[in-house]
Design a protein around this motif. Structure first.
Motif, PDB file in Angstrom:
ATOM      1  N   LEU A 105       0.835  -1.203   0.000  1.00 29.23           N
ATOM      2  CA  LEU A 105       0.000   0.000   0.000  1.00 29.23           C
ATOM      3  C   LEU A 105       0.874   1.259   0.000  1.00 29.23           C
ATOM      4  O   LEU A 105       0.571   2.242  -0.686  1.00 29.23           O
ATOM      5  CB  LEU A 105      -0.929   0.009   1.210  1.00 29.23           C
ATOM      6  CG  LEU A 105      -2.074  -1.015   1.204  1.00 29.23           C
ATOM      7  CD1 LEU A 105      -2.818  -0.974   2.536  1.00 29.23           C
ATOM      8  CD2 LEU A 105      -3.028  -0.748   0.040  1.00 29.23           C
ATOM      9  N   ALA A 156       0.996   4.145  -2.859  1.00 29.38           N
ATOM     10  CA  ALA A 156       0.805   5.557  -2.501  1.00 29.38           C
ATOM     11  C   ALA A 156       1.956   6.409  -3.022  1.00 29.38           C
ATOM     12  O   ALA A 156       1.734   7.515  -3.534  1.00 29.38           O
ATOM     13  CB  ALA A 156       0.671   5.710  -0.991  1.00 29.38           C
ATOM     14  N   SER A 176       1.806   9.413  -5.701  1.00 30.66           N
ATOM     15  CA  SER A 176       2.468  10.693  -5.430  1.00 30.66           C
ATOM     16  C   SER A 176       3.322  11.136  -6.611  1.00 30.66           C
ATOM     17  O   SER A 176       3.324  12.313  -6.980  1.00 30.66           O
ATOM     18  CB  SER A 176       3.332  10.569  -4.174  1.00 30.66           C
ATOM     19  OG  SER A 176       4.100  11.737  -3.966  1.00 30.66           O
ATOM     20  N   TRP A 218      -0.302  14.147  -0.453  1.00 34.51           N
ATOM     21  CA  TRP A 218      -1.040  13.117   0.286  1.00 34.51           C
ATOM     22  C   TRP A 218      -0.505  11.724  -0.019  1.00 34.51           C
ATOM     23  O   TRP A 218      -0.472  10.861   0.865  1.00 34.51           O
ATOM     24  CB  TRP A 218      -2.528  13.206  -0.035  1.00 34.51           C
ATOM     25  CG  TRP A 218      -3.251  14.215   0.803  1.00 34.51           C
ATOM     26  CD1 TRP A 218      -3.667  15.457   0.430  1.00 34.51           C
ATOM     27  CD2 TRP A 218      -3.621  14.072   2.179  1.00 34.51           C
ATOM     28  NE1 TRP A 218      -4.271  16.108   1.475  1.00 34.51           N
ATOM     29  CE2 TRP A 218      -4.265  15.280   2.572  1.00 34.51           C
ATOM     30  CE3 TRP A 218      -3.476  13.055   3.127  1.00 34.51           C
ATOM     31  CZ2 TRP A 218      -4.756  15.479   3.862  1.00 34.51           C
ATOM     32  CZ3 TRP A 218      -3.964  13.257   4.413  1.00 34.51           C
ATOM     33  CH2 TRP A 218      -4.591  14.451   4.756  1.00 34.51           C
ATOM     34  N   GLY A 219      -0.091  11.487  -1.257  1.00 34.63           N
ATOM     35  CA  GLY A 219       0.497  10.191  -1.596  1.00 34.63           C
ATOM     36  C   GLY A 219       1.760   9.936  -0.797  1.00 34.63           C
ATOM     37  O   GLY A 219       1.986   8.836  -0.282  1.00 34.63           O
ATOM     38  N   ILE A 269       0.673   9.380   3.025  1.00 39.26           N
ATOM     39  CA  ILE A 269       0.085   8.055   3.265  1.00 39.26           C
ATOM     40  C   ILE A 269       1.124   6.960   3.075  1.00 39.26           C
ATOM     41  O   ILE A 269       1.214   6.013   3.874  1.00 39.26           O
ATOM     42  CB  ILE A 269      -1.129   7.836   2.335  1.00 39.26           C
ATOM     43  CG1 ILE A 269      -2.253   8.803   2.707  1.00 39.26           C
ATOM     44  CG2 ILE A 269      -1.616   6.389   2.415  1.00 39.26           C
ATOM     45  CD1 ILE A 269      -3.395   8.836   1.708  1.00 39.26           C
ATOM     46  N   GLY A 270       1.929   7.073   2.010  1.00 39.54           N
ATOM     47  CA  GLY A 270       2.965   6.074   1.778  1.00 39.54           C
ATOM     48  C   GLY A 270       3.961   6.001   2.910  1.00 39.54           C
ATOM     49  O   GLY A 270       4.355   4.914   3.350  1.00 39.54           O
ATOM     50  N   CYS A 303       2.503   4.191   5.820  1.00 41.70           N
ATOM     51  CA  CYS A 303       2.476   2.743   5.564  1.00 41.70           C
ATOM     52  C   CYS A 303       3.852   2.123   5.782  1.00 41.70           C
ATOM     53  O   CYS A 303       3.968   1.057   6.409  1.00 41.70           O
ATOM     54  CB  CYS A 303       2.006   2.479   4.131  1.00 41.70           C
ATOM     55  SG  CYS A 303       0.247   2.779   3.841  1.00 41.70           S
TER      56      CYS A 303
END
Length: 210
Positions: free
Chosen positions: A154, A158, A162, A182-183, A186-187, A190
């Motif tokens: 995930l 992400a 991005s 945001w990518g 979030i990445g 994770c």
């Protein structure tokens, strides 16, 4: 000496710096230069972790009784390809600090960023191969390594999203700054959690001989 614990902590520190850097951009907590500096430092922690991971993954190949008699080990390929990706992120984050033209942004920021994201995605696919060879299944939700593999994938997806958002347009702006930030955010989260999951046990990494 490299250890799995040091590797995990290096990924976690690097992920935290990437997440904070993205948060600065998302919520306008500071300048773009602050974001770039945080990601630049974070990339070095990623590279250190990637190098340790490659060393700890063992020999690149193993003997088999078919074909040429040797095959690449999936766990080594996952580690090596991810390590290449971290080096590309080093180039990208360094370029972000120094680029002063649209051409420089394309060549030294976006291109290596996209390449690093692709490398991470390929690496994550080999993590699944390695897990299956070691455990003979891809469905094992009772195992922390299974969760780590999925959360890692995930994160790679992400980061790929991005990179798409960070595509440099002809006027020097990016395709979608919100998607890019945001990518990354979030990445990075994770990657933090997939590394944190490994800390209590680190079992399948140690046993894996695929």
């Amino acid at each position: 000496m490299p250890t799995l614990t040091k590797q995990s902590w290096s990924f976690m520190i690097g992920s935290t710096l990437f997440a904070v850097g993205a948060a600065v951009a998302i919520w306008d907590l500071g300048s773009a230069n602050l974001t770039n500096v945080l990601c630049f430092i974070g990339a070095w922690f990623f590279t250190t972790a990637g190098l340790m991971q490659t060393i700890l993954s063992g020999a690149p190949t193993k003997a088999v009784d078919y074909g040429t008699g040797r095959m690449f080990r999936a766990v080594w390929l996952a580690a090596f390809i991810q390590s290449v990706g971290t080096l590309l992120f080093n180039v990208s984050t360094s370029g972000a600090l120094a680029a002063r033209s649209i051409h420089a942004q394309e060549q030294f920021v976006w291109n290596p960023d996209a390449g690093g994201s692709v490398a991470f995605l390929i690496s994550a696919a080999f993590v699944y191969v390695a897990y299956f060879r070691d455990r003979d299944t891809l469905w094992e939700p009772s195992q922390s390594g299974w969760w780590g593999a999925h959360i890692n994938m995930l994160g790679c997806i992400a980061f790929g999203v991005s990179a798409v958002g960070a595509f440099v347009l002809a006027n020097g702006s990016v395709e979608n700054a919100n998607v890019a930030n945001w990518g990354t955010f979030i990445g990075a989260l994770c990657f933090f959690f997939s590394s944190a999951i490994a800390l209590p046990q680190l079992g399948w990494n140690r046993r894996n001989s695929t």
